[in-house]
Scaffold this active site. Structure first.
Site, PDB file in Angstrom:
ATOM      1  N   HIS A 265       0.705  -1.210  -0.210  1.00  0.00           N
ATOM      2  CA  HIS A 265      -0.204   0.211   0.111  1.00  0.00           C
ATOM      3  C   HIS A 265       1.092   1.071   0.128  1.00  0.00           C
ATOM      4  O   HIS A 265       0.936   2.044  -1.152  1.00  0.00           O
ATOM      5  CB  HIS A 265      -0.662  -0.449   0.820  1.00  0.00           C
ATOM      6  N   GLU A 266       1.774   1.443   0.960  1.00  0.00           N
ATOM      7  CA  GLU A 266       2.752   2.232   1.400  1.00  0.00           C
ATOM      8  C   GLU A 266       3.907   2.796  -0.012  1.00  0.00           C
ATOM      9  O   GLU A 266       3.957   4.110  -0.520  1.00  0.00           O
ATOM     10  CB  GLU A 266       2.914   2.279   2.237  1.00  0.00           C
ATOM     11  N   HIS A 269       1.967   4.598  -2.583  1.00  0.00           N
ATOM     12  CA  HIS A 269       2.129   5.817  -2.215  1.00  0.00           C
ATOM     13  C   HIS A 269       3.453   6.787  -2.893  1.00  0.00           C
ATOM     14  O   HIS A 269       4.036   7.531  -2.908  1.00  0.00           O
ATOM     15  CB  HIS A 269       1.772   6.100  -1.208  1.00  0.00           C
ATOM     16  N   GLU A 295      -4.540   7.703  -2.519  1.00  0.00           N
ATOM     17  CA  GLU A 295      -5.365   6.849  -2.294  1.00  0.00           C
ATOM     18  C   GLU A 295      -5.726   5.899  -3.392  1.00  0.00           C
ATOM     19  O   GLU A 295      -5.488   4.378  -2.866  1.00  0.00           O
ATOM     20  CB  GLU A 295      -6.261   6.683  -1.362  1.00  0.00           C
TER      21      GLU A 295
HETATM   22 MG    MG Z   1      -3.476   5.617   1.704  1.00  0.00          MG
END
Ligand code: MG
Length: 491
Positions: A265-266, A269, A295
């Site tokens: 997830h990160e 980003h 996001e």
């Molecule tokens: Mg996030």
């Protein structure tokens, strides 16, 4: 790329603002990772002073005049127009919301944070309620000062997601709510796994970390520009996009999918910040455009890539090399472990099917509070009823229910819908790309990253979010892609 003399002067002035923002980001990262505990006494002071200096530099009379002058300029290019747009947004809040209100808001939220922590420990909403009342009251004043066309909540939404309106959010949920509930009923009827023994499996942190590093390397980890560290809450920060980006994860003693999935997830980003065109560095448009679009990048990698079958097959040998307890489990097991679907009380632990119902719940309550249609005292009961209606479970106490998230104590009302918007955009991207599963199966991550860089990342904040998404996917926000993705995956 920058031809206008006025814009050149603006960017000269802005570089100092950028540099202070850079220092703030680095201090923020250090606060969460390596700072010794008592360092906070100096850090809090330093950050407050710099924040004040940043405000002064942003409101500098000459600078504001330059921005107003730039607005009048004809023939600005896309990047130049983006610079003016972003700076005007920064100015709007300072110019319309009086400093007394900001000071009061800052005071209430710092007290509210302490009250929220105590309330959560005791599972007693009453401890937090007076602070939430004050936060709602001030948020309504702020919404009035900022101005809105249809609903006061729109003014708050726009603070977190440029151009997003409650009418957009309503449209998204009117598609998602019935579709997700239908899907949940079907999964329940067919006995889709609600838990998995691997959730209870302990692991050694070094093993999980080694596997995560191998997996990120397989996707393409730019070592000279990215760091992976540990912090209590995982996050990404662009210290100096696109040259220096930091991500963190945490390692709870069991259930290795938590650090694994949050690392992916990160990483999503991080790729966004790392993909911003170098020519935009040190300018107001040299970073991701909004929380929702950000996001979308993290959720795309976490869910649409990371929890897919093709990806599970790719990472299975890597995981098996590091985590020997996986000998007992097949790749199919691994897939179900990553894709357990279980209505739960806590948003941050929610799977990709139920997640958006948690956001809907908060969105509804926030909108009602801001419109003055419910009293704060009524919120816990409403929360529990709504959760029961949406997810079929009823929190046993306020800590499990209304008090679980920190955001309201920070005064962040209008923030949650960006999470769902991110999921919606991620699915639009997946549909527009059209080759995610094949590319993952053949290990061609570069093909996916190139698409994202070309259509999203490189533009930084040049275009407002809605325009960027339209350019990238050829569509307005459209939640039906998310539903279609979930339905085809959980067949
Ligand atoms: Mg996030």
């Amino acid at each position: 790329m920058i031809k206008s003399e006025v814009i050149k002067q603006i960017l000269d002035h802005y570089r100092v603002i950028w540099a202070l923002g850079h220092a703030q980001a680095l201090m923020g990262w250090d606060t969460e990772t390596y700072m010794p505990e008592e360092g906070i006494r100096g850090r809090a002071q330093a950050r407050a002073e710099i924040a004040e200096l940043l405000q002064k530099l942003t409101l500098d009379e000459k600078f504001v005049k330059l921005i107003e002058k730039a607005e009048e300029e004809k023939d600005l290019g896309d990047v130049e127009r983006g610079v003016v747009r972003v700076l005007k947004r920064d100015l709007k809040y300072y110019q319309r919301v009086p400093p007394e209100i900001n000071r009061e808001f800052a005071k209430v939220t710092s007290e509210a944070f302490v009250a929220w922590r105590q309330a959560k420990e005791k599972a007693k909403f009453e401890v937090f309620a007076p602070y939430l009342e004050k936060i709602v009251e001030l948020s309504r004043v702020i919404a009035d000062k900022l101005g809105y066309e249809e609903h006061p909540y729109d003014a708050l939404l726009d603070l977190y997601e440029e151009g997003l309106r409650s009418r957009d959010v309503d449209a998204i949920f009117s598609t998602l709510e019935p579709g997700i509930r239908r899907l949940l009923n079907r999964l329940e009827a067919r006995g889709w796994p609600k838990s998995h023994p691997l959730e209870e499996q302990e692991y050694r942190r070094e093993d999980a970390e080694a596997a995560i590093r191998d997996i990120l390397e397989m996707i393409g980890y730019p070592k000279g520009r990215l760091r992976l560290d540990v912090s209590p809450h995982p996050f990404t920060t662009g210290i100096a996009a696109p040259f220096d980006v930091r991500i963190t994860v945490r390692y709870p003693p069991k259930d290795f999918k938590e650090p694994l999935m949050s690392a992916i997830h990160e990483f999503g980003h991080a790729l966004y910040e790392l993909g911003v065109d170098e020519s935009l560095a040190f300018t107001p448009v040299g970073t991701g455009v909004s929380l929702g679009v950000h996001e979308s990048q993290s959720r795309f990698w976490e869910n649409m890539v990371g929890r897919g079958r093709a990806f599970v097959e790719r990472i299975s040998p890597i995981l098996r090399r590091r985590l020997s307890f996986l000998d007992k489990y097949s790749d199919d097991d691994l897939f179900y472990y990553l894709n357990v679907v279980r209505p739960s009380y806590i948003r941050t632990e929610a799977d990709e099917v139920t997640y958006n119902l948690h956001i809907l719940l908060r969105y509804k309550l926030e909108k009602l509070m801001i419109a003055g249609e419910v009293k704060v005292a009524e919120i816990p009961e409403l929360w529990n009823n709504e959760m029961e209606r949406l997810l079929g479970i009823r929190p046993r106490n306020d800590a499990e229910g209304v008090l679980q998230d920190i955001h309201w104590s920070h005064g962040s009302i209008g923030y949650f819908p960006t999470y769902t918007l991110g999921n919606v955009i991620a699915a639009q991207i997946r549909a527009a790309m059209g080759f995610v599963d094949e590319a993952v199966a053949s290990g061609d991550f570069a093909k996916i990253k190139d698409w994202l860089r070309e259509r999203i990342h490189r533009w930084g904040a040049v275009y407002p979010p809605k325009e960027l998404v339209r350019r990238a996917t050829g569509e307005e926000y459209n939640a039906s892609h998310l539903l279609a993705y979930l339905e085809s995956k959980y067949k």
